[in-house]
Design a protein around this motif. Structure first.
Motif, mmCIF file in Angstrom:
data_model
loop_
_atom_site.group_PDB
_atom_site.id
_atom_site.type_symbol
_atom_site.label_atom_id
_atom_site.label_comp_id
_atom_site.label_asym_id
_atom_site.label_seq_id
_atom_site.Cartn_x
_atom_site.Cartn_y
_atom_site.Cartn_z
ATOM 1 N N ALA A 168 8.542 0.833 -8.634
ATOM 2 C CA ALA A 168 7.186 0.724 -8.111
ATOM 3 C C ALA A 168 7.140 1.393 -6.748
ATOM 4 O O ALA A 168 8.174 1.741 -6.162
ATOM 5 C CB ALA A 168 6.744 -0.735 -8.022
ATOM 6 N N THR A 169 5.938 1.566 -6.243
ATOM 7 C CA THR A 169 5.742 2.190 -4.933
ATOM 8 C C THR A 169 5.276 1.151 -3.934
ATOM 9 O O THR A 169 4.282 0.457 -4.155
ATOM 10 C CB THR A 169 4.710 3.327 -5.010
ATOM 11 O OG1 THR A 169 5.194 4.335 -5.898
ATOM 12 C CG2 THR A 169 4.483 3.943 -3.639
ATOM 13 N N ARG A 186 5.167 5.849 1.650
ATOM 14 C CA ARG A 186 5.181 5.373 0.262
ATOM 15 C C ARG A 186 6.640 5.332 -0.164
ATOM 16 O O ARG A 186 7.284 6.364 -0.352
ATOM 17 C CB ARG A 186 4.335 6.267 -0.641
ATOM 18 C CG ARG A 186 2.862 6.247 -0.249
ATOM 19 C CD ARG A 186 2.009 7.053 -1.206
ATOM 20 N NE ARG A 186 1.880 6.420 -2.509
ATOM 21 C CZ ARG A 186 0.993 5.478 -2.812
ATOM 22 N NH1 ARG A 186 0.149 5.045 -1.894
ATOM 23 N NH2 ARG A 186 0.932 4.974 -4.029
ATOM 24 N N VAL A 188 9.376 4.417 -2.760
ATOM 25 C CA VAL A 188 9.580 4.220 -4.198
ATOM 26 C C VAL A 188 10.967 3.618 -4.416
ATOM 27 O O VAL A 188 11.983 4.194 -4.005
ATOM 28 C CB VAL A 188 9.447 5.553 -4.952
ATOM 29 C CG1 VAL A 188 9.671 5.333 -6.452
ATOM 30 C CG2 VAL A 188 8.077 6.177 -4.704
ATOM 31 N N ASP A 211 2.051 -1.268 -4.608
ATOM 32 C CA ASP A 211 0.930 -0.648 -5.303
ATOM 33 C C ASP A 211 0.981 -1.017 -6.780
ATOM 34 O O ASP A 211 1.820 -0.515 -7.529
ATOM 35 C CB ASP A 211 1.005 0.863 -5.111
ATOM 36 C CG ASP A 211 -0.194 1.600 -5.702
ATOM 37 O OD1 ASP A 211 -0.971 0.980 -6.442
ATOM 38 O OD2 ASP A 211 -0.333 2.804 -5.421
ATOM 39 N N THR A 214 1.307 1.416 -9.788
ATOM 40 C CA THR A 214 2.527 2.181 -10.046
ATOM 41 C C THR A 214 3.512 1.433 -10.934
ATOM 42 O O THR A 214 4.619 1.924 -11.175
ATOM 43 C CB THR A 214 3.212 2.549 -8.724
ATOM 44 O OG1 THR A 214 3.607 1.349 -8.028
ATOM 45 C CG2 THR A 214 2.279 3.357 -7.833
ATOM 46 N N TYR A 215 3.143 0.242 -11.402
ATOM 47 C CA TYR A 215 4.012 -0.501 -12.310
ATOM 48 C C TYR A 215 3.137 -1.448 -13.118
ATOM 49 O O TYR A 215 1.912 -1.519 -12.910
ATOM 50 C CB TYR A 215 5.093 -1.268 -11.533
ATOM 51 C CG TYR A 215 4.596 -2.466 -10.755
ATOM 52 C CD1 TYR A 215 4.789 -3.760 -11.215
ATOM 53 C CD2 TYR A 215 3.928 -2.294 -9.549
ATOM 54 C CE1 TYR A 215 4.336 -4.862 -10.516
ATOM 55 C CE2 TYR A 215 3.471 -3.378 -8.821
ATOM 56 C CZ TYR A 215 3.673 -4.663 -9.312
ATOM 57 O OH TYR A 215 3.218 -5.748 -8.600
#
Length: 629
Positions: A168-169, A186, A188, A211, A214-215
């Protein structure tokens, strides 16, 4: 179950919840040697010039047990080796006594779970924090002591659930805190991403969020805090939801993140954990009896000058809280007209000059930007008026006639003005009505007209004699045929509020967008509000583009026939109401944009109710004000 997504690791099936993993001296020795080599990168310069200190790692589990605990202990102890602290490790809750805890600068709850402290031990922990101690929580520290409200406040929020381990981010919000200063904006990484029972924002200083786009499996929404800190009950607390997997503790950035949190909690690294808490700010009402206040400007001596749309100029004196009616400007108040903007001259302390943006009563074709002088008795000298700029306007039909002023410390005066166009006969799309007599419904006469001051942000440099010069770098150099050299930014719809970053010279403004609620293949995109950033002079597209240059269609209002979409790289204004060149500068996209319904591009801006993008001030953080607390 480690976690950035599961805030409390409460699992239906727990395998051997009471089993403890004991660390052999040999395994610790090997891990310490390896970790010390990797972590040498993060040794703080001159850290050995600091007084050595001790921290206590507590990893007792009465629920799920993470297999990353061994790695976490080795990593923290290696961090201590290279950063001048000693880390003792224990799973013995009987060590939680006043006398024993007093030797430590910080306590680290490393993947603890369950009710690991009895009442007496809880009391020792609370007294330790009240005496100024520090606390660090890692991952399932948020799945610990669920029935103790004081601990819930210390950790910030309890674990609720988590999805599967995945990448994820992480969006880093605080780029100067010692635990996040080294991280990318950001970040990751792979971990177990905790969902929390409540959002701790407002009671803690959020350092980073995850975020959820992102997942899969996030349940806290667009604002999903994942690391935070706070001053709590006399002490300091720092929490990160990372650290579920053993591999987490091998990541150099996660190690650095963890080190910064320990140093903050121990009080050896300065931070500002109260910077975003509402309770740390005080609202002071300057005037509780105002009508349509529109803008204010603060003098060097602290006096606040502010205006009411009806024409009043007022002054608030912070020394005695006295309010003075300095003067009244006779203004027209149709639609958006009135007394609209105020700015004090950069030399106000000595020359007493200030500028007003207003709609003169009885003058139906222009707005005035004028300079006035304040007398020694705090009144506006009406006879001192010098009109610098006259902005054409259509009254009674056209909207978007308002704007505001900004005086740069270099003496440049910025002026925003709306496109002075009626938006209500265009079905919420671009107002491009080129029929005879329909100029009030055609924004091409103003916003996309290089020879008109409306739908623009202007920039001039006032002179002592009441004239002005044109600063270098405006969109059209003086002498360019059929253009206005005052124009800095063109292609604006309704830039009602803007600001200039004094440090960079960049201009930021909110753009109130049109009203269409759905895209139309014959007309163009639905309405978007915008926040714009201009690092230099430019064309920001209205009325041909909106948002990130979403193009409108060249629609013929007379026949109802749609032509082609406008080209942001080579926009052309062929309206009969255009008095400037037909070929325009390329259009610049907005910095942020959102429709009246939920935004796909920027879900952080989603919400219920109406919306209006407003420009606000720019703030530059100063690390020099930080100190260890």
């Amino acid at each position: 179950m480690l976690a950035l997504t599961q805030l409390g690791e409460r699992r239906t099936v727990i395998s051997n919840p009471t089993t403890k993993s004991f660390i052999t001296p040999l395994s610790l020795f090997v891990k310490n040697i390896v970790a010390a080599f990797v972590l040498g990168l993060f040794a703080i310069g001159n850290s050995f010039g600091q007084t050595p200190y001790k921290v206590l790692i507590f990893s007792e589990t009465l629920g799920f047990r993470h297999d990353s605990i061994t790695n976490g202990i080795a990593t923290i102890q290696a961090l201590g080796t290279t950063n001048n602290f000693t880390a003792d490790a224990t799973e013995d809750p009987t060590l939680f006594t006043d006398a024993n805890l007093a030797q430590y600068k910080a306590l680290i709850f490393l993947n603890t779970t369950g009710d690991v402290l009895d009442t007496n031990q809880q009391g020792a922990l609370q007294r330790y924090i009240e005496a100024g101690g520090g606390w660090v929580g890692i991952h399932s520290a948020a799945d610990t002591l669920h029935n103790w409200a004081w601990y819930g406040g210390l950790v910030g929020s309890y674990f609720a659930s988590h999805p599967a381990i995945q990448q994820a981010t992480v969006k880093v919000a605080d780029r100067v805190d010692p635990s996040t200063v080294m991280l990318p904006a950001r970040w990751v990484r792979t971990d177990e991403w905790y969902n929390f029972q409540t959002n701790p924002r407002g009671t803690v200083h959020v350092l980073a969020t995850v975020d959820e786009t992102t997942y899969t499996g996030g349940t806290n929404g667009f604002d999903h805090p994942i690391a935070w800190c706070q001053n709590y009950d006399g002490g300091r607390a720092w929490y990160t939801a990372g650290g579920h997997t053993p591999a987490s503790f091998d990541e150099p950035l996660f190690q650095a993140h963890l080190l910064g949190g320990i140093q903050f909690a121990a009080g050896v690294k300065p931070a500002d954990p109260g910077s975003t808490l509402d309770s740390n700010f005080q609202k002071v009402i300057l005037d509780n009896n105002v009508s349509d206040p529109l803008q204010l400007s603060v003098a060097p001596d602290g006096r606040v000058f502010y205006i009411e749309r009806g024409g009043n100029v007022k002054i608030y004196n912070p020394v005695n809280s006295h309010i003075t009616l300095a003067g009244h400007i006779d203004v027209e108040e149709q639609v958006e007209d009135g007394l609209l903007g105020i700015a004090l001259d950069t030399g106000f302390s000595t020359n007493n000059w200030f500028y007003l943006f207003y709609s003169p009563n009885g003058t139906n074709s222009e707005q005035h930007i004028s300079r006035f002088t304040l007398t020694s008795s705090n009144t506006v000298d009406m006879a001192s008026e010098q009109i610098l700029v006259r902005i054409p306007t259509i009254r009674g039909v056209g909207n978007h006639s308002a704007g505001c002023l900004f005086m740069h410390t270099n003496g440049d005066l910025y002026i925003s003005a709306g496109d002075n166009t009626d938006p209500f006969s265009s079905s919420g799309f671009a107002p491009l009505d080129e029929q005879p007599g329909r100029a009030p419904w055609d924004s091409e006469k103003s916003a996309s007209n290089e020879n008109d001051l409306r739908g623009k942000i202007l920039r001039i440099h006032p002179q002592p004699d009441g004239t002005y010069t044109i600063p270098a770098g405006n969109l059209f150099p003086p002498g360019t045929p059929n253009t206005k050299p005052e124009i800095y930014i063109m292609g604006c719809r309704n830039p009602f509020r803007f600001t200039v970053d004094e440090a960079t010279g960049w201009v930021y403004w909110g753009e109130v967008g049109p009203d269409a609620t759905a895209d139309d293949p014959t007309r163009g995109p639905k309405g978007y509000d915008e926040w714009n950033q201009a690092r230099s002079a430019g064309n920001f597209g209205w009325p041909y583009f909106v948002g990130n240059n979403k193009p409108y269609i060249d629609y013929d209002f007379a026949t109802g026939i749609s032509g082609a979409a406008f080209d942001p790289n080579a926009p052309v204004n062929d309206s009969p109401n255009n008095t400037g060149p037909a070929n325009l500068p390329p259009a610049q996209p907005a910095m942020l944009w959102y429709p009246h319904d939920n935004s796909v591009d920027f879900p952080e801006l989603n919400g219920a109710g109406g919306s209006t993008a407003m420009g606000g001030p720019v703030y530059h953080f100063k690390t020099s004000v930080l100190k260890a607390t």
